[in-house]
Design a protein around this motif. Structure first.
Motif, PDB file in Angstrom:
ATOM      1  N   ARG A   1       0.279   4.171   0.735  1.00 15.81           N
ATOM      2  CA  ARG A   1       0.097   5.025   1.911  1.00 15.81           C
ATOM      3  C   ARG A   1       0.996   4.573   3.055  1.00 15.81           C
ATOM      4  O   ARG A   1       1.516   5.377   3.809  1.00 15.81           O
TER       5      ARG A   1
ATOM      6  N   ASP B   1      -5.583   5.521   7.329  1.00 18.65           N
ATOM      7  CA  ASP B   1      -6.295   5.407   6.055  1.00 18.65           C
ATOM      8  C   ASP B   1      -6.030   4.056   5.397  1.00 18.65           C
ATOM      9  O   ASP B   1      -6.898   3.495   4.735  1.00 18.65           O
ATOM     10  N   ALA B   2      -4.815   3.573   5.578  1.00 20.74           N
ATOM     11  CA  ALA B   2      -4.450   2.317   4.923  1.00 20.74           C
ATOM     12  C   ALA B   2      -4.969   1.114   5.702  1.00 20.74           C
ATOM     13  O   ALA B   2      -4.754  -0.028   5.299  1.00 20.74           O
TER      14      ALA B   2
ATOM     15  N   GLN C   1       4.480   5.733   2.213  1.00 17.28           N
ATOM     16  CA  GLN C   1       4.590   7.173   2.465  1.00 17.28           C
ATOM     17  C   GLN C   1       4.635   7.452   3.963  1.00 17.28           C
ATOM     18  O   GLN C   1       5.421   8.274   4.424  1.00 17.28           O
TER      19      GLN C   1
ATOM     20  N   ASP D   1       0.846  -1.187   0.000  1.00 15.94           N
ATOM     21  CA  ASP D   1       0.000   0.000   0.000  1.00 15.94           C
ATOM     22  C   ASP D   1       0.886   1.242   0.000  1.00 15.94           C
ATOM     23  O   ASP D   1       1.701   1.429   0.907  1.00 15.94           O
TER      24      ASP D   1
ATOM     25  N   LEU E   1      -1.992   8.567   7.436  1.00  9.54           N
ATOM     26  CA  LEU E   1      -1.854   7.680   6.284  1.00  9.54           C
ATOM     27  C   LEU E   1      -1.992   6.220   6.704  1.00  9.54           C
ATOM     28  O   LEU E   1      -2.620   5.415   6.014  1.00  9.54           O
TER      29      LEU E   1
END
Lengths: 304, 566
Positions: free
Chosen positions: B335, B398-399, B338, B333, B395
């Motif tokens: 995200r 969100d992931a 990151q 992923d 992040l």
């Protein structure tokens, strides 16, 4: 009280059988009366308590980095300074005591368990078992303990549990020998033969007649082995293969400190001093225990 | 009272040790084990001399014959951080010091302009001129006439070049040339002309024959000495071999007949002093004229500056990266990748560690292997990933990892690596990513990494090269050496394209694209990049405007001068 050195030497050098006189039970010579033992016990208790209550005692989280505050000399905020990553050295030493002491005692216990089992069985049962075990021990004894430890770590991987097993195994050969030797003598004794004649199974003879005689002297050895275990752990961690970051152990701290020795000597010094003190303390205790458990010596003291 | 005495004695000893170590202060104990310097990387310009006063470079390469300086001592003493030259074979310089020696004694066909590693500034060395055929396969070199071998072995001719190439390309020689260039044939056109035909068009041919293990040796001398050639080392360079005592020193003396003019320095002694403290002490007491510094050298900076010593940052250096494998959970992923990049505060790390004055000791954003000074270095389109733990946590949430996750990574017990990863571990812990580090010895680490056991998270050290092609290819071209560290082939096509592009400008553009793509996909975590650090006495004049060197060392040529020893 303390025994004069010249006298003790003569006594321990004697290999004559124990005389009736010496075997008469006497008032137990209290090692607690020796001042060095008292200091040692207090120090050990303090270190152990510090280790147990580390989260309450340590001023900081030992793993918390503050990179902007790295390699700072001792101040009131950080009594023993900070390390390469800005972690509090004192807290790391306190937490390191947990690892170092745990490894010291657990590895010794592990070694004792295996050593006594194999040593007593080999000595008592004899035959092929003895041959195999003792030749194996001979081979193992030829390799220095630290090398065996490193080999085990290389084979089993590093980490807390494997380190205990690795160090335990590297200390076992010595204990096997020490456990077997007295069994060879004891099993010839009349009361063992009597027990056999009565048809007692080996299991009972071993547990009720042999082990109780073999174990006390081994406990003395064990206290000294604890020092060895701590030092081996330090050496393995020193080579970077012991306790994994960010966990701290005294050996690991010594290693980390050495890399920054010119700029931040307090890291190695703190860990080194604590390690040295612990080893000295354990040596004093082991020495005292030996004195008090040695019946010949005890008898001689009474005769004084 | 035996035991008490023992106790008192122990305590006393302890105290003495304590006091002694406190007094000794900053001197004993070696620091970080010197890591092997960048094996002959070769970046472009970039790189500044920190305190060095740049002397005006005289660009003429013909015969500048500078008159011998009026110095009292014409011996140059160099302290090396490595323990030896490795091998005595001019075509197999395993250690970086072996390369230094190659450069002093021998010449290549072409060379970087001294003090630079700019691929556009490659100039003739033994070759006076060269051209490439229209099909880009054949390189024809016209040799300089009248260049003499050391010790009366005659003139350098095309035969020597052919012989040298055949030897360096023989896998049995053990050097690195067979991996670097693929040569079909070497033809002697006439006494002073040689044609080399490559198997495929190779834009990197010149860069590779400038570098390590590609020197031209005397055929006659090699035929005479055979296996013992290493004890005679007949070359054509500014210095000729005098003696070599393994693990102690390597001595060369001036070649008075050198085609660029007689060297100013008459004798060079390369002393192998692996112990950092000892080398530093020798340098501080003026027993060395030049000294290499390795490891955590910041501690010496102050002392060097105070004593008025000069130090230079020799580019290219090395960069530490962490490769992320986007094919492995949870790194698949973007995200998460990151988040990891945002959670790692490398700027502070680098700022704390950098050697004062070394602006090139820099943090590099996630994503590009091209570094300041290398071809294709760009800021444009590169995602910075500045430290931002809040964003990282967001992040992760969100992931689908609001509580973080756990990862286990093998690390080589090389102290530098453990140190970097311990820092990253603490950084990631702050966003609830538990990074379990398992330190193993270097050989085991390599084996595990090559087996792919280390994915999805592999730290790696890379020696920077002037043209990042090799770094890109090895890291991201399926089937190559470091490809196992990650599993990302989105840039493979671009790398292949760069591999056949002769036009440097176009190639640079491709490198930029690759860098942008890597950074957008967060394949490399922010890393740090360090130059090699060398110190010199103020009376040593390098003789060139010094920017960078592919030998990871000062270019020691005929122009280097020892002005006056105190």
């Amino acid at each position: 009280m303390l025994l004069p050195k010249r006298f003790r030497k003569r006594v321990t050098a004697r290999i004559s059988p124990i005389s009736i006189d010496e075997c008469i039970p006497t008032r137990s010579e209290s090692i607690w009366q020796r001042p060095d033992v008292r200091i040692a016990v207090i120090v050990l208790v303090v270190i152990t308590l510090l280790a147990i209550f580390a989260p309450l005692v340590a001023p900081y989280d030992p793993d918390l980095q503050n990179f902007r505050n790295r390699n700072k000399p001792p101040t009131l905020d950080h009594l023993c300074g900070t390390d390469y990553y800005g972690r509090d050295v004192l807290s790391r030493v306190i937490y390191g005591a947990r690892v170092s002491l745990a490894i010291g005692f657990l590895a010794t216990a592990f070694a004792m368990l295996i050593g006594v089992t194999l040593g007593v069985s080999a000595g008592f049962l004899g035959g092929r078992l003895e041959l195999v075990v003792m030749r194996f021990v001979d081979v193992m004894m030829a390799i220095p303990m630290i090398i065996t430890g490193l080999l085990m770590v290389a084979a089993l991987g590093s980490g807390f549990q494997t380190l205990i097993v690795a160090i335990g195994i590297s200390m076992t050969p010595r204990l096997i020998r020490l456990a077997r030797a007295p069994v060879l003598v004891i099993k010839q004794r009349e009361y063992i033969q009597a027990a056999r004649a009565l048809g007692l199974p080996n299991r009972i003879i071993i547990f009720s007649h042999i082990i109780p005689q073999v174990v006390p002297p081994l406990i003395v050895i064990a206290t000294l082995q604890v020092c060895h275990a701590i030092v081996i752990e330090a050496s393995i961690s020193f080579l970077g293969l012991g306790i994994q970051p960010p966990m701290s152990s005294w050996g690991g701290l010594l290693k980390e400190g050495l890399r920054n020795l010119p700029s931040a000597p307090w890291i190695s010094l703190t860990a080194g001093v604590v390690l040295t003190i612990t080893v000295i303390v354990l040596n004093i205790l082991g020495d005292a225990l030996r004195d008090s458990l040695d019946p010949r010596l005890r008898g001689r003291i009474r005769a004084q | 009272m035996f035991d008490r005495r023992l106790l008192i004695l122990s305590v006393l000893t302890l105290l003495i040790v304590l006091v002694a170590s406190a007094c000794a202060g900053p001197s004993p104990a070696p620091t970080a084990k010197p890591t092997e310097p960048a094996p002959a990387g070769k970046p472009t310009e970039a790189g500044k001399t920190a305190v060095a006063e740049p002397t005006k470079a005289t660009a003429t390469q013909a015969k500048p014959t500078s008159p011998p300086a009026a110095s009292t001592d014409q011996t140059l003493l160099i302290g090396s951080s490595l323990g030896d030259v490795g091998t005595a074979d001019p075509h197999n310089g395993r250690q970086i010091t072996g390369l230094w020696v190659q450069e002093w004694i021998f010449n290549h066909l072409v060379r970087y302009y001294p003090g630079t590693i700019d691929v556009l500034k490659i100039e003739g060395d033994l070759a006076e001129s060269w051209k490439i055929s229209d099909d880009k396969l054949t390189w024809t070199f016209n040799l300089r006439k009248g260049v003499k071998w050391h010790k009366g072995f005659g003139e350098v001719t095309a035969d020597d070049v052919k012989f040298s190439f055949e030897r360096m390309l023989d896998p049995k020689t053990g050097g690195r040339m067979p991996d670097r260039i693929k040569v079909d044939s070497v033809t002697v056109v006439d006494k002073y002309t040689v044609a080399i035909k490559t198997k495929a068009p190779d834009p990197f041919f010149l860069q590779n024959i400038v570098d390590r293990d590609s020197v031209i040796i005397s055929k006659t001398a090699f035929e005479k000495y055979g296996k013992d050639f290493g004890q005679y080392m007949i070359g054509s360079g500014p210095f000729q071999f005098e003696s070599y005592t393994p693990k102690q020193k390597y001595v060369v003396t001036a070649n008075e007949e050198y085609f660029r003019g007689s060297p100013n320095v008459k004798r060079i002694e390369l002393l192998f002093i692996a112990d950092e403290t000892a080398r530093h002490a020798a340098f501080m007491s003026n027993k060395l004229d030049l000294a290499a510094y390795a490891g955590d050298v910041k501690q010496y900076a102050q002392e060097l500056t105070k004593a008025g010593k000069k130090f230079d940052f020799v580019l290219p250096g090395g960069a530490t990266w962490t490769f992320v494998d986007p094919s492995k959970k949870p790194m698949d992923d973007i995200r998460v990748r990151q988040a990891v990049a945002y959670a790692t505060d490398m700027a502070t790390f680098v700022d704390e560690l950098k050697f004062p004055g070394a602006e090139h000791y820099t943090v590099t954003s996630s994503g590009f292997l091209s570094l300041p000074g290398t071809l294709g270095y760009t800021e444009e389109g590169i995602v910075k990933y500045d430290y931002n733990p809040t964003k990282a946590k967001q992040l992760l949430a969100d992931a689908g990892y609001p509580n973080g996750f756990k990862l286990s990574v093998f690390v080589s017990n090389n102290p530098g690596w453990v140190q970097g990863m311990t820092y990253v571990q603490d950084q990631l812990k702050r966003v609830n990513i538990q990074l379990e580090l398992v330190t193993v010895d270097n050989a085991t680490w390599l084996q595990k990494s090559l087996n792919g056991e280390n994915r999805p998270f592999t730290p790696y050290n890379i020696n920077v090269e002037p043209d990042p092609y090799m770094m890109f290819a090895r890291s991201f071209l399926p089937g190559t050496e470091r490809y196992v560290l990650t599993n990302y082939d989105k840039v493979a096509e671009l790398i292949r394209k760069a591999g056949t592009e002769f036009d440097v400008t176009k190639r640079t553009q491709i490198y930029k694209e690759i860098a942008q793509k890597l950074s957008q996909d967060a394949i490399l975590l922010p890393g740090s990049y360090t130059p090699n650090i060398f110190a010199r006495q103020s009376y040593v004049d390098v003789g060139y405007e010094y920017k960078a060197s592919h030998t990871s060392f000062y270019p020691i040529t005929e122009k280097l001068k020892v002005n006056k020893k105190p």
